[in-house]
Design a protein around this motif. Structure first.
Motif, mmCIF file in Angstrom:
data_model
loop_
_atom_site.group_PDB
_atom_site.id
_atom_site.type_symbol
_atom_site.label_atom_id
_atom_site.label_comp_id
_atom_site.label_asym_id
_atom_site.label_seq_id
_atom_site.Cartn_x
_atom_site.Cartn_y
_atom_site.Cartn_z
ATOM 1 N N GLY B 201 0.815 -1.218 0.000
ATOM 2 C CA GLY B 201 0.000 0.000 0.000
ATOM 3 C C GLY B 201 0.841 1.257 0.000
ATOM 4 N N ARG B 202 0.221 2.343 0.411
ATOM 5 C CA ARG B 202 0.891 3.628 0.438
ATOM 6 C C ARG B 202 2.144 3.572 1.318
ATOM 7 N NH1 ARG B 202 -2.279 8.360 -0.278
ATOM 8 N NH2 ARG B 202 -3.980 7.358 0.845
ATOM 9 N N SER B 227 -2.844 -1.685 -3.109
ATOM 10 C CA SER B 227 -4.044 -0.900 -2.796
ATOM 11 C C SER B 227 -4.220 0.173 -3.859
ATOM 12 C CB SER B 227 -3.894 -0.228 -1.433
ATOM 13 O OG SER B 227 -2.932 0.815 -1.538
ATOM 14 N N ARG B 228 -5.378 0.793 -3.851
ATOM 15 C CA ARG B 228 -5.602 1.894 -4.772
ATOM 16 C C ARG B 228 -4.590 3.009 -4.545
ATOM 17 N NH1 ARG B 228 -10.490 6.422 -4.966
ATOM 18 N NH2 ARG B 228 -9.332 7.785 -6.370
ATOM 19 N N GLN B 241 -4.355 -3.412 -8.759
ATOM 20 C CA GLN B 241 -5.300 -2.951 -7.726
ATOM 21 C C GLN B 241 -6.277 -4.034 -7.280
ATOM 22 O OE1 GLN B 241 -7.148 0.944 -8.246
ATOM 23 N NE2 GLN B 241 -9.026 0.179 -7.314
ATOM 24 N N VAL B 242 -6.290 -4.266 -5.977
ATOM 25 C CA VAL B 242 -7.227 -5.205 -5.359
ATOM 26 C C VAL B 242 -8.296 -4.374 -4.659
ATOM 27 C CG1 VAL B 242 -7.458 -6.910 -3.495
ATOM 28 C CG2 VAL B 242 -5.482 -7.002 -5.040
ATOM 29 N N GLY B 243 -9.573 -4.741 -4.842
ATOM 30 C CA GLY B 243 -10.595 -4.008 -4.109
ATOM 31 C C GLY B 243 -11.937 -3.935 -4.800
ATOM 32 N N THR B 245 -13.278 -1.775 -6.603
ATOM 33 C CA THR B 245 -13.305 -1.314 -7.983
ATOM 34 C C THR B 245 -12.070 -1.792 -8.735
ATOM 35 O OG1 THR B 245 -12.321 0.789 -7.320
ATOM 36 C CG2 THR B 245 -14.710 0.667 -7.353
ATOM 37 N N GLY B 258 1.729 -2.503 4.659
ATOM 38 C CA GLY B 258 1.573 -1.042 4.571
ATOM 39 C C GLY B 258 0.250 -0.643 3.953
ATOM 40 N N SER B 260 -3.818 0.106 5.047
ATOM 41 C CA SER B 260 -4.577 0.420 6.259
ATOM 42 C C SER B 260 -5.802 -0.484 6.443
ATOM 43 C CB SER B 260 -5.022 1.884 6.244
ATOM 44 O OG SER B 260 -5.858 2.124 5.128
ATOM 45 N N GLN B 264 -12.998 -0.369 0.984
ATOM 46 C CA GLN B 264 -12.916 -0.654 -0.462
ATOM 47 C C GLN B 264 -11.805 -1.649 -0.777
ATOM 48 O OE1 GLN B 264 -12.893 2.512 0.756
ATOM 49 N NE2 GLN B 264 -14.842 3.376 0.072
ATOM 50 N N HIS B 265 -10.760 -1.656 0.050
ATOM 51 C CA HIS B 265 -9.701 -2.647 -0.164
ATOM 52 C C HIS B 265 -10.159 -4.014 0.341
ATOM 53 C CE1 HIS B 265 -5.697 -4.022 -1.145
ATOM 54 N NE2 HIS B 265 -5.718 -4.720 -0.012
ATOM 55 N N ASN B 279 1.876 -3.850 9.540
ATOM 56 C CA ASN B 279 1.577 -2.422 9.571
ATOM 57 C C ASN B 279 2.155 -1.848 10.848
ATOM 58 O OD1 ASN B 279 0.089 0.147 9.809
ATOM 59 N ND2 ASN B 279 -1.122 -0.662 8.103
ATOM 60 N N LYS B 280 2.680 -0.619 10.769
ATOM 61 C CA LYS B 280 3.307 -0.069 11.978
ATOM 62 C C LYS B 280 2.285 0.572 12.918
ATOM 63 C CE LYS B 280 4.611 4.391 10.001
ATOM 64 N NZ LYS B 280 5.711 5.247 9.562
ATOM 65 N N ASP B 297 7.608 -1.963 11.508
ATOM 66 C CA ASP B 297 7.960 -1.158 10.339
ATOM 67 C C ASP B 297 8.227 -2.121 9.188
ATOM 68 O OD1 ASP B 297 9.484 0.317 8.363
ATOM 69 O OD2 ASP B 297 9.589 1.892 9.872
ATOM 70 N N LEU B 298 7.548 -1.907 8.081
ATOM 71 C CA LEU B 298 7.659 -2.855 6.975
ATOM 72 C C LEU B 298 9.077 -2.908 6.421
ATOM 73 C CD1 LEU B 298 7.631 -1.577 3.764
ATOM 74 C CD2 LEU B 298 5.473 -0.740 4.613
HETATM 75 C C1 FAD Z 1 -14.926 4.962 -5.181
HETATM 76 C C2 FAD Z 1 -13.745 4.408 -4.476
HETATM 77 C C3 FAD Z 1 -13.224 3.203 -4.899
HETATM 78 C C4 FAD Z 1 -12.112 2.671 -4.275
HETATM 79 N N1 FAD Z 1 -11.636 1.469 -4.703
HETATM 80 C C5 FAD Z 1 -10.573 0.930 -4.080
HETATM 81 C C6 FAD Z 1 -10.056 -0.351 -4.452
HETATM 82 O O1 FAD Z 1 -10.581 -1.030 -5.362
HETATM 83 N N2 FAD Z 1 -8.971 -0.827 -3.796
HETATM 84 C C7 FAD Z 1 -8.350 -0.145 -2.780
HETATM 85 O O2 FAD Z 1 -7.360 -0.635 -2.236
HETATM 86 N N3 FAD Z 1 -8.822 1.055 -2.406
HETATM 87 C C8 FAD Z 1 -9.904 1.615 -3.029
HETATM 88 N N4 FAD Z 1 -10.327 2.849 -2.647
HETATM 89 C C9 FAD Z 1 -9.486 3.648 -1.726
HETATM 90 C C10 FAD Z 1 -9.634 3.320 -0.264
HETATM 91 O O3 FAD Z 1 -10.717 4.050 0.260
HETATM 92 C C11 FAD Z 1 -8.347 3.721 0.488
HETATM 93 O O4 FAD Z 1 -8.092 5.085 0.281
HETATM 94 C C12 FAD Z 1 -7.108 2.939 0.054
HETATM 95 O O5 FAD Z 1 -7.382 1.556 0.052
HETATM 96 C C13 FAD Z 1 -5.957 3.243 0.975
HETATM 97 O O6 FAD Z 1 -4.780 2.613 0.559
HETATM 98 P P1 FAD Z 1 -3.619 2.272 1.583
HETATM 99 O O7 FAD Z 1 -4.147 1.396 2.656
HETATM 100 O O8 FAD Z 1 -2.452 1.788 0.806
HETATM 101 O O9 FAD Z 1 -3.200 3.717 2.146
HETATM 102 P P2 FAD Z 1 -3.417 4.342 3.578
HETATM 103 O O10 FAD Z 1 -4.819 4.289 4.006
HETATM 104 O O11 FAD Z 1 -2.734 5.657 3.538
HETATM 105 O O12 FAD Z 1 -2.616 3.370 4.541
HETATM 106 C C14 FAD Z 1 -1.226 3.236 4.554
HETATM 107 C C15 FAD Z 1 -0.900 2.313 5.714
HETATM 108 O O13 FAD Z 1 0.483 2.034 5.712
HETATM 109 C C16 FAD Z 1 0.955 2.025 7.038
HETATM 110 N N5 FAD Z 1 2.384 2.333 6.985
HETATM 111 C C17 FAD Z 1 2.964 3.487 6.565
HETATM 112 N N6 FAD Z 1 4.308 3.385 6.653
HETATM 113 C C18 FAD Z 1 4.574 2.135 7.134
HETATM 114 C C19 FAD Z 1 5.778 1.457 7.458
HETATM 115 N N7 FAD Z 1 6.982 2.009 7.267
HETATM 116 N N8 FAD Z 1 5.676 0.214 7.952
HETATM 117 C C20 FAD Z 1 4.466 -0.373 8.145
HETATM 118 N N9 FAD Z 1 3.296 0.233 7.866
HETATM 119 C C21 FAD Z 1 3.360 1.477 7.357
HETATM 120 C C22 FAD Z 1 0.142 3.070 7.745
HETATM 121 O O14 FAD Z 1 0.102 2.823 9.140
HETATM 122 C C23 FAD Z 1 -1.221 2.919 7.081
HETATM 123 O O15 FAD Z 1 -2.050 2.018 7.801
HETATM 124 C C24 FAD Z 1 -11.481 3.374 -3.225
HETATM 125 C C25 FAD Z 1 -12.014 4.575 -2.781
HETATM 126 C C26 FAD Z 1 -13.144 5.080 -3.386
HETATM 127 C C27 FAD Z 1 -13.717 6.364 -2.884
#
Ligand code: FAD
Ligand code: AMP
Lengths: 249, 310
Positions: B201-202, B227-228, B241-243, B245, B258, B260, B264-265, B279-280, B297-298
């Motif tokens: 992920g992010r 993730s998205r 992309q898994v989720g 959409t 990494g 959250s 949607q995911h 996840n940290k 920490d990843l």
């Molecule tokens: C219409 C719509 C459709 C969507 N469709 C999808 C979809 O199909 N798939 C999808 O995935 N999302 C989808 N989303 C987006 C979804 O809502 C989230 O925004 C997205 O999944 C977040 O991605 P993320 O978890 O990678 O990022 P974040 O929510 O920013 O999470 C990042 C995570 O990484 C952790 N992290 C950061 N640094 C480290 C580190 N060094 N070590 C360990 N952990 C760390 C943080 O603690 C945090 O939990 C959609 C949203 C909308 C509105």
């Protein structure tokens, strides 16, 4: 060229959806509603076309109850010119919505229709493709890029294997994916201006469309919940559990 | 009853999701036929004929079907549909593009992404990102349905001996033309059918850092997803992309790094057999669905994981 953008009002993407106790559907009372996120991307694209001079007018259409007008106002505040509200208290199926949209497209003589790829309530992903079939137009679905070139739209589509480029003939239907653009936030002056923009209201009957449902929802249930598991202290413990407890590696 | 399954293929190879869709057809019950529409796709028709339980293969081999353009394939499906009680396609981007167009031509309300069959006219499908399951009954005389592959166990690719019949082509609608495809090349298993998936992920912070996940993936024979947020940031291509959409996966093991755990995911992976979260943030929602959670920490945990796997 007139661009039509169908938009749907749905439960806000950040809301935790709850199933009603009587299994008749999901709880909608006192739940925050918003424009379907994919529709926001569609509105943004159409407004950009107007700003670039390729669209002469951006007309929003929403099929729904009285509150759909709030969603139309939100889109007008993003820069669309006017709204069409097709009133109904029923949550219509994609085929019925597509038939209503066809009637509006013909009435408005639109040259391009930009929809979301999917409404995040029903997760149907059908309406644009159906509208395209009913009109006999071309379709560019799940697009992440588009470019107008004379009477062709050059689109890039997000597909399972990666990306696909297709040229489609105008008039055309486009359905937008997440990466096409980032929708703007409406400014306060634009929200004020949007209040004065016209919204035309009509009913399904005015458009001469049969919207009788084909599907009967027998029940809506909550999926089986996943139980939270355990926290492991370190990577060695994780690998041990995966090997000896879960036996998946 | 007879059921027409639309083959998913690239003119050379029948794709695995077709086997899951045939399984859904078996759950409905009746004669199962497969339509292979493509160009120079005779080899695919031969493969389809070997699929267990299939009694006939219709092969529409013509230039206008080469790239699965919906404007050309949907009229073919609509024409053939009159001989069937059900028409099924996989809920892939291809099935989602074509089948609603065919449904509208037939004046049928399609049922999208079914995850269960109750009877010949009643199906279960996830709505609201899988937060609810709707049971719906169709009154249309022909049912057009897309099938969620992960919900139906694939039938055997071998064992059948169906007859292959040529189907007449319906012509080029002249509305669209294929230009090019940029397909992600990978030697790893396909995301939607892999037994193990590791997604970033992010928190990965860059595309280069995905190399860490790839090393683990190679040791486990896993596919890599995302993730998205990771796709939007340009770390990896859209097909990761898994989720809700993106793609729906249900491997034996899903490792979220990494990520959250946004609803949607979760919609795309919560039917996995075992879920691991790294996840940290110990309060990250992903831990609520994880069988094994590692708060770390990843950038320490992922290299350690690779080393531990030997
Ligand atoms: C219409 C719509 C459709 C969507 N469709 C999808 C979809 O199909 N798939 C999808 O995935 N999302 C989808 N989303 C987006 C979804 O809502 C989230 O925004 C997205 O999944 C977040 O991605 P993320 O978890 O990678 O990022 P974040 O929510 O920013 O999470 C990042 C995570 O990484 C952790 N992290 C950061 N640094 C480290 C580190 N060094 N070590 C360990 N952990 C760390 C943080 O603690 C945090 O939990 C959609 C949203 C909308 C509105
Ligand atoms: N009730 C509606 N009113 C206006 N547009 C709609 C409506 N339902 C669906 N749409 C459009 O069709 C797209 C896809 O919806 P769906 O096929 O329901 O997933 C949405 O993003 C909208 O652009």
């Amino acid at each position: 060229m007139k661009v039509l953008v169908p938009i749907k009002r749905v439960i806000d993407a950040n809301v935790q959806v709850r199933v009603k106790a009587d299994q008749s559907g999901v709880e909608l009372t006192n739940v925050k509603m918003a424009m379907n996120p994919f529709c926001e991307i569609a509105v943004e694209q159409a407004v950009r076309m107007k700003e670039a001079g390729t669209a002469t007018e951006v007309v929003l259409v929403s099929v729904g109850n009285q509150s759909a007008q709030e969603t139309l106002r939100a889109g007008l505040a993003m820069g669309a010119d006017r709204g069409v509200h097709v009133q109904t208290d029923d949550d219509l199926e994609p085929l019925a919505v597509a038939k209503l949209l066809k009637a509006v497209v013909e009435k408005e003589e639109a040259g391009l229709v930009v929809l979301g790829k999917q409404a995040i309530d029903g997760d149907n992903n059908q309406t644009g493709q159906m509208l395209s079939a009913l009109l006999g137009w071309s379709q560019g679905t799940f697009i992440s890029e588009m470019e107008l070139a004379g009477d062709t739209v050059k689109v890039t589509r997000e597909v399972d294997g990666g990306l696909q480029k297709v040229d489609i003939k105008m008039p055309a239907i486009l359905t937008v994916d997440l990466r096409l653009n980032e929708p703007r936030f409406a400014s306060l002056p634009n929200i004020m201006k949007a209040k004065k923009k016209p919204i035309d209201a009509m009913s399904a009957a005015d458009l001469g469309v049969d919207v009788a449902p084909r599907l009967k929802v027998l029940k809506v249930e909550e999926p089986a919940a996943r139980a939270a598991g355990v926290k492991v202290a370190n990577v060695a413990e994780l690998v041990d559990k995966l090997k000896n407890e879960a036996k998946v590696i | 009853m007879s059921i027409l399954v639309i083959a998913e293929h690239d003119n050379a190879e029948l794709k695995g999701s077709t086997l899951n869709t045939v399984a859904a057809a078996n759950a409905i019950g009746g004669d199962v036929h497969i339509l292979v529409a493509g160009a120079g796709c005779g080899a695919v028709a031969e493969q389809a004929a070997k699929v267990a339980g299939v009694s006939k293969v219709l092969n529409a081999d013509s230039a206008e079907y080469e790239n699965q353009l919906a404007e050309n394939v949907a009229p073919l499906i609509a024409k053939l549909a009159s001989g069937y009680s059900h028409v099924l396609a996989s809920a892939t981007t291809n099935g989602k593009n074509i089948l609603p167009r065919a449904a509208a031509l037939l004046d049928v309300q399609q049922i999208s992404d079914i995850a269960g069959v109750e009877s010949a006219d009643t199906f279960v499908r996830p709505i609201y990102a899988g937060n609810a399951l709707a049971t719906v009954q169709s009154s249309d005389s022909i049912k057009l349905i897309t099938v969620r592959s992960t919900a139906f166990e694939a039938v055997a690719a071998e064992g059948g001996s169906a007859a292959v019949e040529a189907a007449d082509a319906t012509g080029d609608a002249g509305l669209s033309s294929f230009v090019s495809a940029e397909l992600t090349k990978s030697d790893r298993p396909e995301l939607t059918s892999a037994g193990i998936v590791i997604s970033g992920g992010r928190g990965m912070q860059s595309g280069d850092n995905f190399a860490m996940l790839e090393k683990v993936a190679d040791k486990l024979g896993a596919a890599v997803g995302a993730s998205r947020a990771a796709v939007d940031a340009g770390y990896v291509p859209n097909d990761y992309q898994v989720g809700q959409t993106g793609k729906v996966v249900a491997p034996d093991l899903y490792i979220a790094v990494g990520i959250s755990g946004a609803i949607q995911h979760l919609a795309g992976m919560k039917d996995s057999k075992y879920i691991v979260a790294i996840n940290k943030d110990e309060d990250a929602p992903i831990f609520q669905v994880a069988d094994y959670g590692l708060v770390a920490d990843l950038f320490d945990a992922v290299p350690a994981l690779e080393a531990e796997l030997g």
